[in-house]
Enzyme design. Structure first.
Site, PDB file in Angstrom:
ATOM      1  N   LYS A 196       0.840  -1.201   0.000  1.00  0.00           N
ATOM      2  CA  LYS A 196       0.000   0.000   0.000  1.00  0.00           C
ATOM      3  C   LYS A 196       0.881   1.260   0.000  1.00  0.00           C
ATOM      4  O   LYS A 196       2.093   1.180   0.236  1.00  0.00           O
ATOM      5  CB  LYS A 196      -0.951  -0.035   1.195  1.00  0.00           C
ATOM      6  CG  LYS A 196      -1.898  -1.244   1.173  1.00  0.00           C
ATOM      7  CD  LYS A 196      -2.884  -1.200   0.009  1.00  0.00           C
ATOM      8  CE  LYS A 196      -3.460  -2.548  -0.350  1.00  0.00           C
ATOM      9  NZ  LYS A 196      -4.507  -3.055   0.501  1.00  0.00           N
TER      10      LYS A 196
HETATM   11  C1  LIG Z   1      -5.528  -3.998   0.954  1.00  0.00           C
HETATM   12  C2  LIG Z   1      -6.988  -3.801   0.967  1.00  0.00           C
HETATM   13  C3  LIG Z   1      -7.777  -4.125   2.081  1.00  0.00           C
HETATM   14  C4  LIG Z   1      -7.273  -4.900   3.264  1.00  0.00           C
HETATM   15  O1  LIG Z   1      -6.160  -4.405   3.845  1.00  0.00           O
HETATM   16  P1  LIG Z   1      -5.195  -5.374   4.723  1.00  0.00           P
HETATM   17  O2  LIG Z   1      -4.307  -4.407   5.405  1.00  0.00           O
HETATM   18  O3  LIG Z   1      -4.491  -6.248   3.757  1.00  0.00           O
HETATM   19  O4  LIG Z   1      -6.066  -6.131   5.657  1.00  0.00           O
HETATM   20  C5  LIG Z   1      -9.119  -3.780   2.047  1.00  0.00           C
HETATM   21  N1  LIG Z   1      -9.665  -3.188   0.987  1.00  0.00           N
HETATM   22  C6  LIG Z   1      -8.942  -2.887  -0.110  1.00  0.00           C
HETATM   23  C7  LIG Z   1      -9.632  -2.216  -1.245  1.00  0.00           C
HETATM   24  C8  LIG Z   1      -7.592  -3.206  -0.164  1.00  0.00           C
HETATM   25  O5  LIG Z   1      -6.895  -2.955  -1.272  1.00  0.00           O
END
Ligand SMILES: *Cc1c(COP(=O)(O)O)cnc(C)c1O
Length: 397
Positions: A196
């Site tokens: 991210k």
């Molecule tokens: C990455 C992601 C999540 C979940 O995040 P985690 O930190 O991996 O639990 C939820 N929604 C979207 C759209 C994502 O890209």
């Protein structure tokens, strides 16, 4: 197939696989983590509040609540809205499964909505189509990094008395008409997973202007206990009460220190992502076999993902073949996302099926995410452009 493709034994564009995303951690980040490891607090310490305050200030929200993942952030948000058994929540089909998982974890039912054909975002019309007497909330997803039409979604939410949550896991650093992501919905969730825009390895946050909801989420991340360890240590009491059901969704101090150190660089990183995306836009804009996603007007896109759609009628290949051909050239393409309602769990549990969200389903067959991250060198960008041209020309209809 043309012989010069790496898939057919030709020389690849790159010798090493370029991933679709990669974190950036510098010496300053490492020093920030090391300082915490030498301190008295590995968890529930002062780095958490410091990170929360910096994050809230960065997006312009009153409160940020740090939790252990983006999924935990979504779960804490749905829990804070007291959504449970018998309730329905509208979520887009074009998202990561966690957007729907959090609804199921609360005992409620996710209702999958289709997305707009040009931007693959949940729009007000698609959301409204799925509203029933049991609907309690809409969770919109800022797919690929651009914020949804929250003004339109707010009008729908108000008309039907619903709560509005933004899954902003892709859009940290984006804005709409000058308003930052993190303030566009009542509760806004972020992920700090390694792929991210900002990372703590794992982690998540919820931002809100509602201090009651923030307090509920802070209890929820800490077993439903009404005080935290740091507060008890300061006042010298052992007493605590579990006042509601909670989880252990705490983020540790070292993780908060890492993310806080990264936060200072976020603006420059988003700028770099936008610059790379502009280069892709101009390199791919003229290709008949590719379709780019539309950008909503007045939006500053965070460019978490660079998603293209293959015009399969212009190719003598399906997406799987193009995917393999690009990987063979050293380009680590990915696919975001398999529509959630098509996963076996959701089919079995909620009876969802193909045909319910035709735009998302048709788009899925054509989607590719090209490498895009702040640490990409200009030569990496050039190799992606060269490989896409090479593969699509070789496989042109
Ligand atoms: C990455 C992601 C999540 C979940 O995040 P985690 O930190 O991996 O639990 C939820 N929604 C979207 C759209 C994502 O890209």
């Amino acid at each position: 197939m043309t012989a010069h493709l790496a898939l057919a034994g030709g020389a690849p564009v790159r010798d090493t696989l370029l991933p679709y995303s990669r974190h950036l951690v510098d010496e300053e980040d490492i020093r920030a983590v090391t300082a915490v490891l030498r301190s008295d607090w590995l968890t529930t310490g002062p780095a958490i509040g410091a990170f929360e305050a910096a994050f809230a200030a960065a997006v312009g929200a009153a409160e940020a609540v740090a939790v252990s993942s983006g999924t935990a952030a979504l779960h804490a948000a749905i829990n804070a809205l007291e959504i449970g058994s018998g309730d329905e929540v509208v979520v887009p089909a074009m998202t990561f499964a966690a957007t729907a998982t959090c609804v199921v974890l609360q005992g409620a039912m996710p209702v999958f909505a289709d997305v707009g054909p040009d931007d693959l975002l949940l729009g007000p019309a698609q959301a409204e189509e799925r509203i029933s007497a049991r609907t309690r909330a809409i969770v919109a997803v800022d797919y690929a990094g651009q914020p949804c039409d929250y003004e339109g979604l707010w009008r729908v939410a108000e008309r039907h008395g619903l709560r509005l949550v933004a899954d902003a896991c892709h859009s940290l650093g984006a804005s709409d008409n000058g308003r930052c992501v993190g303030t566009l919905a009542e509760l806004n969730t972020f992920s700090l997973h390694a792929v991210k825009p900002l990372t703590a390895g794992e982690g998540g946050l919820v931002t809100t202007d509602d201090s009651t909801l923030a307090a509920r989420m802070r209890r929820f991340r800490n077993h439903g206990i009404d005080s935290d360890h740091l507060a008890r240590a300061r006042t010298g009491t052992w007493e605590y009460e579990v006042v509601e059901l909670g989880c252990n969704y705490r983020l540790s101090d070292a993780q908060c220190a890492l993310a806080a150190s990264q936060l200072a660089k976020l603006g420059a990183w988003v700028e770099r992502r936008r610059e790379i995306a502009r280069r892709y836009d101009s390199a791919f804009g003229g290709l008949h076999s590719l379709q780019l996603l539309a950008e909503r007007p007045a939006v500053r896109h965070a460019r978490h993902l660079y998603v293209v759609r293959l015009a399969l009628d212009q190719l003598r290949a399906d997406r799987a073949l193009v995917f393999r051909a690009l990987r063979a050239e050293g380009i680590g393409v990915n696919v975001h996302f398999i529509p959630v309602h098509l996963h076996p769990y959701y089919r079995r549990r909620f009876g969802t099926r193909r045909g319910q969200c035709p735009v998302a389903e048709a788009a899925y067959e054509t989607l590719l995410s090209l490498p895009l991250f702040a640490g990409m060198a200009d030569s990496d960008v050039a190799s992606v452009i060269a490989a896409v041209h090479k593969v699509l020309e070789a496989l042109a209809a």
